[in-house]
Design a protein around this motif. Sequence first.
Motif, mmCIF file in Angstrom:
data_model
loop_
_atom_site.group_PDB
_atom_site.id
_atom_site.type_symbol
_atom_site.label_atom_id
_atom_site.label_comp_id
_atom_site.label_asym_id
_atom_site.label_seq_id
_atom_site.Cartn_x
_atom_site.Cartn_y
_atom_site.Cartn_z
ATOM 1 N N ALA A 102 0.826 -1.216 0.000
ATOM 2 C CA ALA A 102 0.000 0.000 0.000
ATOM 3 C C ALA A 102 0.857 1.262 0.000
ATOM 4 O O ALA A 102 0.454 2.291 -0.537
ATOM 5 N N ALA A 103 2.047 1.180 0.595
ATOM 6 C CA ALA A 103 2.916 2.354 0.693
ATOM 7 C C ALA A 103 3.849 2.507 -0.495
ATOM 8 O O ALA A 103 4.494 3.549 -0.640
ATOM 9 N N SER A 104 3.926 1.488 -1.347
ATOM 10 C CA SER A 104 4.843 1.557 -2.489
ATOM 11 C C SER A 104 4.295 2.492 -3.556
ATOM 12 O O SER A 104 3.135 2.374 -3.951
ATOM 13 N N PRO A 105 5.142 3.390 -4.068
ATOM 14 C CA PRO A 105 4.698 4.267 -5.150
ATOM 15 C C PRO A 105 4.355 3.448 -6.402
ATOM 16 O O PRO A 105 4.967 2.403 -6.656
ATOM 17 N N TRP A 106 3.415 3.918 -7.189
ATOM 18 C CA TRP A 106 2.987 3.172 -8.370
ATOM 19 C C TRP A 106 4.139 3.011 -9.356
ATOM 20 O O TRP A 106 4.203 2.026 -10.090
ATOM 21 N N GLU A 107 5.079 3.960 -9.358
ATOM 22 C CA GLU A 107 6.217 3.862 -10.262
ATOM 23 C C GLU A 107 7.065 2.628 -9.942
ATOM 24 O O GLU A 107 7.552 1.943 -10.835
ATOM 25 N N ASP A 108 7.235 2.345 -8.638
ATOM 26 C CA ASP A 108 7.996 1.161 -8.227
ATOM 27 C C ASP A 108 7.261 -0.117 -8.622
ATOM 28 O O ASP A 108 7.881 -1.091 -9.069
ATOM 29 N N LYS A 109 5.947 -0.105 -8.465
ATOM 30 C CA LYS A 109 5.164 -1.279 -8.849
ATOM 31 C C LYS A 109 5.251 -1.511 -10.357
ATOM 32 O O LYS A 109 5.399 -2.656 -10.807
ATOM 33 N N LEU A 110 5.181 -0.427 -11.126
ATOM 34 C CA LEU A 110 5.292 -0.539 -12.577
ATOM 35 C C LEU A 110 6.656 -1.102 -12.964
ATOM 36 O O LEU A 110 6.756 -2.018 -13.782
ATOM 37 N N ARG A 111 7.717 -0.562 -12.383
ATOM 38 C CA ARG A 111 9.069 -1.042 -12.687
ATOM 39 C C ARG A 111 9.193 -2.534 -12.364
ATOM 40 O O ARG A 111 9.714 -3.310 -13.170
ATOM 41 N N ASN A 112 8.701 -2.944 -11.211
ATOM 42 C CA ASN A 112 8.762 -4.359 -10.825
ATOM 43 C C ASN A 112 8.002 -5.242 -11.800
ATOM 44 O O ASN A 112 8.478 -6.318 -12.177
ATOM 45 N N ASP A 113 6.822 -4.788 -12.216
ATOM 46 C CA ASP A 113 6.031 -5.569 -13.175
ATOM 47 C C ASP A 113 6.731 -5.659 -14.523
ATOM 48 O O ASP A 113 6.737 -6.720 -15.158
ATOM 49 N N LEU A 114 7.323 -4.561 -14.976
ATOM 50 C CA LEU A 114 8.040 -4.578 -16.253
ATOM 51 C C LEU A 114 9.252 -5.492 -16.200
ATOM 52 O O LEU A 114 9.534 -6.226 -17.156
ATOM 53 N N VAL A 115 9.970 -5.466 -15.094
ATOM 54 C CA VAL A 115 11.123 -6.362 -14.938
ATOM 55 C C VAL A 115 10.664 -7.818 -14.915
ATOM 56 O O VAL A 115 11.294 -8.684 -15.526
ATOM 57 N N ASP A 116 9.552 -8.097 -14.236
ATOM 58 C CA ASP A 116 9.018 -9.465 -14.206
ATOM 59 C C ASP A 116 8.626 -9.941 -15.602
ATOM 60 O O ASP A 116 8.846 -11.098 -15.966
ATOM 61 N N LEU A 117 8.031 -9.037 -16.395
ATOM 62 C CA LEU A 117 7.549 -9.413 -17.723
ATOM 63 C C LEU A 117 8.663 -9.497 -18.765
ATOM 64 O O LEU A 117 8.664 -10.386 -19.614
ATOM 65 N N TYR A 118 9.601 -8.543 -18.729
ATOM 66 C CA TYR A 118 10.569 -8.407 -19.817
ATOM 67 C C TYR A 118 12.012 -8.673 -19.404
ATOM 68 O O TYR A 118 12.913 -8.539 -20.229
ATOM 69 N N GLY A 119 12.247 -9.017 -18.166
ATOM 70 C CA GLY A 119 13.609 -9.197 -17.693
ATOM 71 C C GLY A 119 14.160 -7.878 -17.178
ATOM 72 O O GLY A 119 13.631 -6.799 -17.468
ATOM 73 N N GLU A 120 15.259 -7.975 -16.427
ATOM 74 C CA GLU A 120 15.781 -6.798 -15.742
ATOM 75 C C GLU A 120 16.235 -5.694 -16.701
ATOM 76 O O GLU A 120 15.864 -4.535 -16.532
ATOM 77 N N GLU A 121 17.017 -6.043 -17.692
ATOM 78 C CA GLU A 121 17.568 -5.009 -18.581
ATOM 79 C C GLU A 121 16.476 -4.280 -19.357
ATOM 80 O O GLU A 121 16.382 -3.056 -19.316
ATOM 81 N N GLN A 122 15.640 -5.023 -20.069
ATOM 82 C CA GLN A 122 14.594 -4.392 -20.877
ATOM 83 C C GLN A 122 13.523 -3.747 -19.994
ATOM 84 O O GLN A 122 13.009 -2.680 -20.322
ATOM 85 N N GLY A 123 13.197 -4.383 -18.871
ATOM 86 C CA GLY A 123 12.203 -3.812 -17.968
ATOM 87 C C GLY A 123 12.614 -2.461 -17.435
ATOM 88 O O GLY A 123 11.816 -1.531 -17.358
ATOM 89 N N ASN A 124 13.889 -2.313 -17.059
ATOM 90 C CA ASN A 124 14.394 -1.022 -16.567
ATOM 91 C C ASN A 124 14.409 0.031 -17.670
ATOM 92 O O ASN A 124 14.094 1.197 -17.413
ATOM 93 N N VAL A 125 14.740 -0.391 -18.899
ATOM 94 C CA VAL A 125 14.726 0.559 -20.015
ATOM 95 C C VAL A 125 13.303 1.051 -20.248
ATOM 96 O O VAL A 125 13.056 2.242 -20.423
ATOM 97 N N LEU A 126 12.343 0.144 -20.248
ATOM 98 C CA LEU A 126 10.945 0.519 -20.453
ATOM 99 C C LEU A 126 10.428 1.414 -19.321
ATOM 100 O O LEU A 126 9.672 2.354 -19.566
ATOM 101 N N ALA A 127 10.847 1.133 -18.114
ATOM 102 C CA ALA A 127 10.390 1.923 -16.974
ATOM 103 C C ALA A 127 10.924 3.350 -17.037
ATOM 104 O O ALA A 127 10.277 4.282 -16.538
ATOM 105 N N GLN A 128 12.076 3.546 -17.638
ATOM 106 C CA GLN A 128 12.670 4.887 -17.755
ATOM 107 C C GLN A 128 12.099 5.669 -18.925
ATOM 108 O O GLN A 128 12.327 6.876 -19.028
ATOM 109 N N SER A 129 11.360 5.002 -19.812
ATOM 110 C CA SER A 129 10.811 5.668 -20.992
ATOM 111 C C SER A 129 9.675 6.591 -20.649
ATOM 112 O O SER A 129 8.977 6.473 -19.748
#
Length: 102
Positions: free
Chosen positions: A75-102
Motif C-alpha cells: 500500500a505504501a509503495s509508489p505506483w512507479e515502483d510497482k510498474l518497474r517491478n512488473d516490467l522487470v518481471d515481464l521483460y527481464g531486468e535489462e529491458q524492464g528497466n529501459v521501459l520503466a525509464q521511458s
Amino acid sequence: FLSCLVFIPKDQYDTDIRIRMQHILQEMLQADTVEFVNTFLGESILARIHFIAKLDATKIADINVKEIEAHLADAASPWEDKLRNDLVDLYGEEQGNVLAQS
C-alpha cells in the motif's frame, strides 16, 4: 484492543496511504474498527503511524504479521515502483528497466 505502529518512508506518507492502511488492518485483523491515532514526522526518515484496532473476542483470527506487513508495504509503495517491478518481471531486468525509464 490492539495497538499497531506502522513505519514508512516519510516522503511516501500521505492521507490516502494512511486510509488504505487503516482498511487493510481492519480487514486482515477482522477488527470491528481501526482508529487512526496520530502520525509522527520527526527527524527520522520514517513516518510513524499509530492505529488502535478494536477486536471482537469471538472473531479473533490467527494474526499473520508477515502477511499484514506485506500488504501494508504494498500500500505504501509508489505506483512507479510497482510498474518497474512488473516490467522487470515481464521483460527481464535489462529491458524492464529501459521501459520503466521511458
